[in-house]
Structure formats: structure tokens, C-alpha cells
Design a protein around this motif. Sequence first.
Motif, PDB file in Angstrom:
ATOM      1  N   MET A   1       0.848  -1.176   0.000  1.00 26.24           N
ATOM      2  CA  MET A   1       0.000   0.000   0.000  1.00 26.24           C
ATOM      3  C   MET A   1       0.890   1.235   0.000  1.00 26.24           C
ATOM      4  N   LYS A   2       0.671   2.113  -0.941  1.00 27.48           N
ATOM      5  CA  LYS A   2       1.466   3.327  -1.041  1.00 27.48           C
ATOM      6  C   LYS A   2       0.886   4.403  -0.143  1.00 27.48           C
ATOM      7  N   ILE A   3       1.715   4.980   0.736  1.00 25.84           N
ATOM      8  CA  ILE A   3       1.278   6.054   1.616  1.00 25.84           C
ATOM      9  C   ILE A   3       2.136   7.281   1.331  1.00 25.84           C
ATOM     10  N   ALA A   4       1.480   8.366   0.938  1.00 23.19           N
ATOM     11  CA  ALA A   4       2.220   9.604   0.700  1.00 23.19           C
ATOM     12  C   ALA A   4       2.598  10.227   2.042  1.00 23.19           C
ATOM     13  N   GLU A   5       3.815  10.739   2.140  1.00 17.74           N
ATOM     14  CA  GLU A   5       4.265  11.337   3.396  1.00 17.74           C
ATOM     15  C   GLU A   5       3.821  12.794   3.441  1.00 17.74           C
ATOM     16  N   ASP A   6       2.549  13.017   3.421  1.00 22.01           N
ATOM     17  CA  ASP A   6       1.972  14.349   3.438  1.00 22.01           C
ATOM     18  C   ASP A   6       1.287  14.603   4.758  1.00 22.01           C
ATOM     19  N   ARG A   7       1.250  15.845   5.135  1.00 27.42           N
ATOM     20  CA  ARG A   7       0.511  16.231   6.317  1.00 27.42           C
ATOM     21  C   ARG A   7      -0.910  16.637   5.928  1.00 27.42           C
ATOM     22  N   VAL A   8      -1.814  16.426   6.865  1.00 20.77           N
ATOM     23  CA  VAL A   8      -3.219  16.735   6.642  1.00 20.77           C
ATOM     24  C   VAL A   8      -3.683  17.624   7.783  1.00 20.77           C
ATOM     25  N   ARG A   9      -4.472  18.649   7.439  1.00 22.68           N
ATOM     26  CA  ARG A   9      -4.929  19.594   8.447  1.00 22.68           C
ATOM     27  C   ARG A   9      -6.451  19.567   8.513  1.00 22.68           C
ATOM     28  N   PHE A  10      -6.957  19.416   9.734  1.00 22.64           N
ATOM     29  CA  PHE A  10      -8.393  19.406   9.970  1.00 22.64           C
ATOM     30  C   PHE A  10      -8.766  20.582  10.879  1.00 22.64           C
ATOM     31  N   ASN A  11      -9.900  21.171  10.613  1.00 19.27           N
ATOM     32  CA  ASN A  11     -10.508  22.143  11.521  1.00 19.27           C
ATOM     33  C   ASN A  11     -11.808  21.514  12.010  1.00 19.27           C
ATOM     34  N   VAL A  12     -11.774  21.042  13.251  1.00 21.90           N
ATOM     35  CA  VAL A  12     -12.924  20.330  13.803  1.00 21.90           C
ATOM     36  C   VAL A  12     -13.567  21.215  14.865  1.00 21.90           C
ATOM     37  N   GLY A  13     -14.741  21.725  14.569  1.00 25.43           N
ATOM     38  CA  GLY A  13     -15.452  22.578  15.520  1.00 25.43           C
ATOM     39  C   GLY A  13     -14.670  23.795  15.946  1.00 25.43           C
ATOM     40  N   GLY A  14     -13.776  24.308  15.069  1.00 22.04           N
ATOM     41  CA  GLY A  14     -12.981  25.491  15.385  1.00 22.04           C
ATOM     42  C   GLY A  14     -11.601  25.188  15.921  1.00 22.04           C
ATOM     43  N   ARG A  15     -11.272  23.921  16.182  1.00 23.99           N
ATOM     44  CA  ARG A  15      -9.945  23.553  16.661  1.00 23.99           C
ATOM     45  C   ARG A  15      -9.176  22.881  15.534  1.00 23.99           C
ATOM     46  N   PHE A  17      -6.312  20.543  13.872  1.00 27.28           N
ATOM     47  CA  PHE A  17      -5.509  19.335  14.106  1.00 27.28           C
ATOM     48  C   PHE A  17      -4.653  19.099  12.869  1.00 27.28           C
ATOM     49  N   GLU A  18      -3.404  18.740  13.079  1.00 26.00           N
ATOM     50  CA  GLU A  18      -2.518  18.410  11.967  1.00 26.00           C
ATOM     51  C   GLU A  18      -1.913  17.043  12.225  1.00 26.00           C
ATOM     52  N   THR A  19      -1.971  16.192  11.209  1.00 29.13           N
ATOM     53  CA  THR A  19      -1.457  14.832  11.349  1.00 29.13           C
ATOM     54  C   THR A  19      -0.885  14.404  10.008  1.00 29.13           C
ATOM     55  N   THR A  20      -0.498  13.131   9.904  1.00 26.63           N
ATOM     56  CA  THR A  20       0.084  12.629   8.662  1.00 26.63           C
ATOM     57  C   THR A  20      -0.906  11.736   7.928  1.00 26.63           C
ATOM     58  N   SER A  21      -0.656  11.557   6.660  1.00 28.17           N
ATOM     59  CA  SER A  21      -1.520  10.679   5.862  1.00 28.17           C
ATOM     60  C   SER A  21      -1.413   9.237   6.340  1.00 28.17           C
ATOM     61  N   THR A  22      -0.246   8.854   6.879  1.00 24.96           N
ATOM     62  CA  THR A  22      -0.087   7.497   7.392  1.00 24.96           C
ATOM     63  C   THR A  22      -1.057   7.238   8.536  1.00 24.96           C
ATOM     64  N   THR A  23      -1.177   8.207   9.440  1.00 22.52           N
ATOM     65  CA  THR A  23      -2.110   8.059  10.555  1.00 22.52           C
ATOM     66  C   THR A  23      -3.539   7.988  10.055  1.00 22.52           C
ATOM     67  N   ALA A  35     -11.956   8.342   2.633  1.00 17.33           N
ATOM     68  CA  ALA A  35     -12.404   8.985   1.398  1.00 17.33           C
ATOM     69  C   ALA A  35     -11.434  10.069   0.939  1.00 17.33           C
ATOM     70  N   LEU A  36     -10.477  10.460   1.786  1.00 19.21           N
ATOM     71  CA  LEU A  36      -9.502  11.471   1.392  1.00 19.21           C
ATOM     72  C   LEU A  36      -8.430  10.920   0.467  1.00 19.21           C
ATOM     73  N   ALA A  49       0.215  18.541   2.191  1.00 21.35           N
ATOM     74  CA  ALA A  49       0.972  19.613   2.829  1.00 21.35           C
ATOM     75  C   ALA A  49       1.190  20.787   1.891  1.00 21.35           C
ATOM     76  N   ASN A  50       1.129  20.553   0.589  1.00 24.73           N
ATOM     77  CA  ASN A  50       1.337  21.630  -0.365  1.00 24.73           C
ATOM     78  C   ASN A  50       0.097  22.482  -0.556  1.00 24.73           C
ATOM     79  N   SER A  51      -0.967  22.146   0.134  1.00 25.89           N
ATOM     80  CA  SER A  51      -2.198  22.905   0.035  1.00 25.89           C
ATOM     81  C   SER A  51      -2.439  23.640   1.347  1.00 25.89           C
ATOM     82  N   ASN A  52      -2.966  24.838   1.237  1.00 28.51           N
ATOM     83  CA  ASN A  52      -3.312  25.608   2.434  1.00 28.51           C
ATOM     84  C   ASN A  52      -4.709  25.279   2.934  1.00 28.51           C
ATOM     85  N   ARG A  53      -5.339  24.329   2.299  1.00 30.49           N
ATOM     86  CA  ARG A  53      -6.726  24.012   2.609  1.00 30.49           C
ATOM     87  C   ARG A  53      -6.839  23.240   3.920  1.00 30.49           C
ATOM     88  N   GLU A  54      -7.782  23.624   4.749  1.00 31.34           N
ATOM     89  CA  GLU A  54      -8.162  22.861   5.926  1.00 31.34           C
ATOM     90  C   GLU A  54      -9.496  22.198   5.654  1.00 31.34           C
TER      91      GLU A  54
END
Length: 447
Positions: A1-15, A17-23, A35-36, A49-54
Motif C-alpha cells: 500500500m502506497k502512503i504519501a508522506e503528506d501532512r493533513v490539516r483538519f478544523n474540527v469545531g474550530g480547533r 488538528f494536523e497529522t500525517t496521511s499514514t495516521t 475517502a480522502l 501539505a502543499n495545500s493551504n486548505r483545511e
Amino acid sequence: MKIAEDRVRFNVGGRVFETTSTTIANAGRNSFLGALFDENWSLKPGYGANSNRELFLDRNPDCFSVLLDLLRTGDLNIPPHIPERLLYREASFYGLLDHVRSAKWGAFDGNRLRHCRSVSGRAPGDGTAIRAGPDGGCCVAHGSVVHVYDWNMEEHPTLNLDYQRVNDVAWVDPESLIISACERLGRHGDGGMGLFSKSTGELRYKFQVWHENQAKSYTAGALSISNSDYRIFSSCKGRSNEYGIGVWDQVTGKQIDFFYESPGWSLGDADKLQWLNGSSCLLVATLFPRKDNCYISLLDFRDKSMVWSWSDIGAPVTVDEKRVRDAIAMEDSNAVCVVNEYEDLGFMDLRMNGGSLRWSSRSRLMKGKMADEPCYPKLALHDGQLFSSMDDCISVFSGPDWILTSRLRRTYGGSICDFSIGGDRLFALHSEENVFDVWETPPLPVL
């Protein structure tokens, strides 16, 4: 399984969170977070990580923090200020309930079961059956109603059969269950068996018995499910000659076979059915006191034959303690185990048709005076362990010689009239008090 070493940013209820695609990938492809990713397990454009999108989620941030930590470490740590019910609801939204269950429960072990809760108010003195669901929930039948619970013991709409007594209940899948009852299935018309939705209580299908091209009224009794080939089995009693074991297709609901009762057999009154995957046979047991004598047989539907049978007719029974109260087939041991009202276990060899019954009392727990109104003992086999209820406790037997290794008992509730194992839990229904107990195996301590 290929996992990109990218970070992902979530805004959950105003807080944030930043994590990795592996997690996030640990959530699995069928989860909300899965689904991401695309089909190659790479983050879809706009989430890396190359996107500013949350990714904004209007959900509870405290629960998201617990679930994110679960994906990182595999451990479930619920802070005191977070209600478990709220966390389970959020886990259900993200598709992570299986992750929560795996972290909360250890591998099922009857010798390590821990009582986790009691549920009251749903079986007032006439409990018929309790059945563990495949998703960790259960259903309880008493009188003409069936109460259905999810794995958090939240109740779904009650199934009411309009004063027709429920005979048995069986789960087809996590969302559907079958109820057997007397000739008329309440307001739903002729037919003693129906398929119901767990979530809504809706009747989805009525199962009919056909004889000479006519649909017949019948009483459905004991149930068994074969998920390997999608068949449903039920003992049946009709007004004319529709006595025997009916077989229906799970997908279409149509009757596909019927094993008619012959002289000397007792199929329509069966108390217990058990499908054996290894031998593709059905165990049918009619037990005392429904009949004066006990009949146990194995039916092979491939050639409509009875390949093994046993009855206590003619046996030198002088006292009731040798009456068979329940039976279960143990394919790995090529044996049928039975139990009497004093919890003596008996064993018969499936390789010897009509062989003798060998009683063993070394596993007996109850000695001396019996309870005033004891319930008949029940048997279950799960993960290589044998379980037997007796009065207000459940005994656990392990090893090739089925040695008593532990027992489960609560201080209240009275005699256990039925119990069931499934979804990594054991459920015990008490007859004297309006309560059933839930037992589960805690995870091993982290060193």
C-alpha cells in the motif's frame, strides 16, 4: 500500500488538528477519513501539505482528538469529561466503531470475562431468549415483543407482534433479524416468521411455507442461520402435515426446501437447531419437557437423509437429573455435548450412530438443594470454550477434557433463563428480575 508522506490539516469545531496521511490511512478505506485517499492510497489533491486548505468538520473536537490518538497509537484513552456515548456516536460518524471496539475489548476469553453493565426494565419475568448480535449489540425476546440494542446498549424501536408469543430470534446480519412466532405474525398476516429491520423495526419480509402449491399457516419455532450459503432453517408446525424443518433463501426469502417429519422423528417440535459448517448438516434437538423423550439428530439436506440420531427412549432413567435439557454439537471433537438439570455434562460420539451417552459429573458445580424455581441449563460453544448456565451462574469449561476453569456470577438477578455469545460479548438474561447482564473481556494491560 502506497502512503504519501503528506501532512493533513483538519478544523474540527474550530480547533485545528494536523497529522500525517499514514495516521489517517489507519482508519481504513471504508471510513469517512479513507475517502480522502485515491485508489492508490495517495492523498487526493487539495488535502496534502502543499495545500493551504483545511478540511472543516462541524463535529466535536474533544472526541476527534481521542479518535485521532487511537489511530496514532492503537490505544483508547477516554478523558473523564467525555461521555462514552458521545464518543461512540462520533466514532460511528467517522466509521471508526470497529477501531474503538478492538481497542476497548481484548480477544474473547471466557476465563477473563468482566461484568461491564446490567440493563433493566426489558424482560419482566417471561423472557424467551436473548441473542447476541454480530456488532456487539443484542436483542431480548419476551412475550410478544423483541427489544433490540446496539453495542452501546441504546435501544432501537421495539418489535411488537400483537400478542403472538415470540418463539425464537436470530440475527441474519448486523442490520436484520428474524423472529419466529405462532401461526399469525400479528397484524402482518399469515406466516410464522418474518425478517425485521434492527434500526426501524420495519417488517421487510414474511416467510411462507408452501405445500402442494398453497401457502400454509404455520408456527415457526427454533431458528438457525447458515451464512456460508445464505440459508435460514426453522422448525415448523402446520395445521395439516407441514411438520418438519423449513429452509429459506436469505436473499430472496423464498422457501427452497422442506424436511418432512416421518414416524419416529421429532422435527416440528424442535427446541434447538444448529448449523454445522464443516459437515454441512443441521443438528435438530427436541428436549424434555417439551417431549417425554429427547430426540437429537443430524440432517443432511443434500440427499434428504438423517445421518446420525440418538434418543433416550428405553434408557433406564429413574430420576429427572438424567433428562437432557440442552445439546450442542462440537465438530472439532466429533461429539455432541448435552447437559442435565444438575449441570452434569454428557458426551456422545458423532462417528457412532445411536451411540451411548457418557455422563461426566466432575464438572458439576451445584451440589445440595436446588433453587425453588431453577431455569433449565443452556449450552454454548465459542472460541474453543464450552459454556453452561446453571441457576444464577455460567460455568466455563476449557481444554480437551472440558475441565471447569471459571464461572460467572452476579449478586442479583436470580436464575439465568438464557445466555448468548457474539460480537465479543456474553449476554445473560435473568428470569426472576427484570434485567440482563453484559460481560466482556478487558484488553491485556500495557506493560
